[in-house]
Design a protein around this motif. Structure first.
Motif, PDB file in Angstrom:
ATOM      1  N   ALA A 145       0.818  -1.216   0.000  1.00  0.00           N
ATOM      2  CA  ALA A 145       0.000   0.000   0.000  1.00  0.00           C
ATOM      3  C   ALA A 145       0.850   1.264   0.000  1.00  0.00           C
ATOM      4  N   SER A 146       2.041   1.187   0.598  1.00  0.00           N
ATOM      5  CA  SER A 146       2.900   2.374   0.689  1.00  0.00           C
ATOM      6  C   SER A 146       3.389   2.826  -0.681  1.00  0.00           C
ATOM      7  N   GLY A 147       3.536   1.872  -1.610  1.00  0.00           N
ATOM      8  CA  GLY A 147       4.040   2.210  -2.933  1.00  0.00           C
ATOM      9  C   GLY A 147       5.498   2.620  -2.945  1.00  0.00           C
ATOM     10  N   VAL A 148       6.247   2.338  -1.886  1.00  0.00           N
ATOM     11  CA  VAL A 148       7.646   2.761  -1.833  1.00  0.00           C
ATOM     12  C   VAL A 148       8.470   2.045  -2.901  1.00  0.00           C
ATOM     13  N   GLY A 156      16.782   7.067  16.984  1.00  0.00           N
ATOM     14  CA  GLY A 156      17.385   6.273  15.922  1.00  0.00           C
ATOM     15  C   GLY A 156      16.390   5.336  15.278  1.00  0.00           C
ATOM     16  N   LEU A 157      15.142   5.814  15.118  1.00  0.00           N
ATOM     17  CA  LEU A 157      14.088   4.949  14.598  1.00  0.00           C
ATOM     18  C   LEU A 157      12.974   5.783  13.985  1.00  0.00           C
ATOM     19  N   TRP A 158      12.090   5.093  13.304  1.00  0.00           N
ATOM     20  CA  TRP A 158      10.839   5.667  12.838  1.00  0.00           C
ATOM     21  C   TRP A 158       9.742   4.946  13.620  1.00  0.00           C
ATOM     22  N   ALA A 159       9.038   5.657  14.476  1.00  0.00           N
ATOM     23  CA  ALA A 159       7.966   5.060  15.273  1.00  0.00           C
ATOM     24  C   ALA A 159       6.659   5.143  14.496  1.00  0.00           C
ATOM     25  N   VAL A 160       5.974   4.028  14.400  1.00  0.00           N
ATOM     26  CA  VAL A 160       4.669   3.994  13.743  1.00  0.00           C
ATOM     27  C   VAL A 160       3.644   4.536  14.735  1.00  0.00           C
ATOM     28  N   PRO A 161       2.875   5.560  14.357  1.00  0.00           N
ATOM     29  CA  PRO A 161       1.872   6.093  15.289  1.00  0.00           C
ATOM     30  C   PRO A 161       0.880   5.016  15.712  1.00  0.00           C
ATOM     31  N   ASP A 162       0.533   5.048  16.986  1.00  0.00           N
ATOM     32  CA  ASP A 162      -0.434   4.085  17.511  1.00  0.00           C
ATOM     33  C   ASP A 162      -1.795   4.371  16.889  1.00  0.00           C
ATOM     34  N   LEU A 219       1.402   2.304   9.294  1.00  0.00           N
ATOM     35  CA  LEU A 219       2.661   1.652   8.935  1.00  0.00           C
ATOM     36  C   LEU A 219       3.064   2.010   7.511  1.00  0.00           C
ATOM     37  N   ALA A 220       2.113   2.028   6.582  1.00  0.00           N
ATOM     38  CA  ALA A 220       2.419   2.403   5.193  1.00  0.00           C
ATOM     39  C   ALA A 220       2.986   3.815   5.132  1.00  0.00           C
ATOM     40  N   GLU A 221       2.386   4.734   5.861  1.00  0.00           N
ATOM     41  CA  GLU A 221       2.876   6.119   5.872  1.00  0.00           C
ATOM     42  C   GLU A 221       4.278   6.194   6.477  1.00  0.00           C
ATOM     43  N   THR A 222       4.529   5.430   7.536  1.00  0.00           N
ATOM     44  CA  THR A 222       5.845   5.422   8.166  1.00  0.00           C
ATOM     45  C   THR A 222       6.892   4.828   7.222  1.00  0.00           C
ATOM     46  N   LEU A 223       6.529   3.799   6.470  1.00  0.00           N
ATOM     47  CA  LEU A 223       7.457   3.228   5.481  1.00  0.00           C
ATOM     48  C   LEU A 223       7.789   4.252   4.405  1.00  0.00           C
TER      49      LEU A 223
END
Length: 195
Positions: A43-46, A131-137, A148-152
């Motif tokens: 879904a992220s399309g990265v 040192g990370l990307w936290a996925v919003p709860d 998670l898709a947005e964080t990726l």
């Protein structure tokens, strides 16, 4: 400690050119949330490469989700030294389980190798401290997948721009086996001195 040092010595001094490289590892079972992760990745399309390390009952379902997707590789089960080398070579480790006792190990191993992580579990994110990307709860699996898709997307963009976070040196040092052994010896010495 020796294996960590060997892994770092054998790895490249600088990031190899190319698309952002993500790695996910673990047992392919529901609590590890591999399938929701792969749905979020699609879904992220990265424009990124993804290596999945491990095995388990959900492998066929996982392969189905990403069938035809360029850059996704299932490595299967690897030895510990091979796994560490893959983590060190990746731009980011993705850790997707939430609230399970043993899921926090891989981001700390990644931190000792200088690899930042995408973290779904807020408790593990808090322990790493940076040192990370936290996925919003987010409540509900659909919202978690979207978060998670947005964080990726954010992680892939930061990696491509050369602005990816760096794991905190103190966290990396604290996870080394020698530091844990030294802390344990210190406890024993205090007990014996007081006894």
């Amino acid at each position: 400690d020796d294996l960590r040092a060997q892994t770092l010595a054998q790895g490249p001094a600088e990031r190899a050119p190319g698309r952002p490289r993500f790695v996910w590892l673990g047992r392919m079972s529901p609590e590890k949330r591999l399938l929701p992760f792969l749905e979020a990745f699609v879904a992220s399309g990265v424009d990124a490469d993804l290596e999945i390390i491990g095995g388990g009952a959900q492998r066929a379902a996982a392969e189905k989700i990403v069938r035809g997707r360029d850059g996704v590789h299932f490595a299967g089960r690897l030895t510990y030294p091979q796994t560490l080398a893959r983590i060190a070579a990746a731009d980011a480790l993705v850790q997707t389980s939430i609230g399970f006792e043993t899921q926090g190990m891989t981001p700390f191993e990644a931190a000792t190798l200088g690899t930042p992580s995408v973290i779904c579990d807020p408790d593990i994110a808090a322990e790493l401290g940076g040192g990370l990307w936290a996925v919003p709860d987010a409540a509900g699996e659909d919202r978690r997948t979207a978060a998670l898709a947005e964080t990726l997307r954010r992680a892939a963009s930061d990696i491509a721009d050369g602005t990816a976070p760096t794991p905190l040196p103190g966290v990396a040092e604290a996870f080394r086996q020698s530091s844990r052994t030294a802390a344990m010896v210190e406890v024993y010495e205090r007990v014996l001195a007081g006894g």
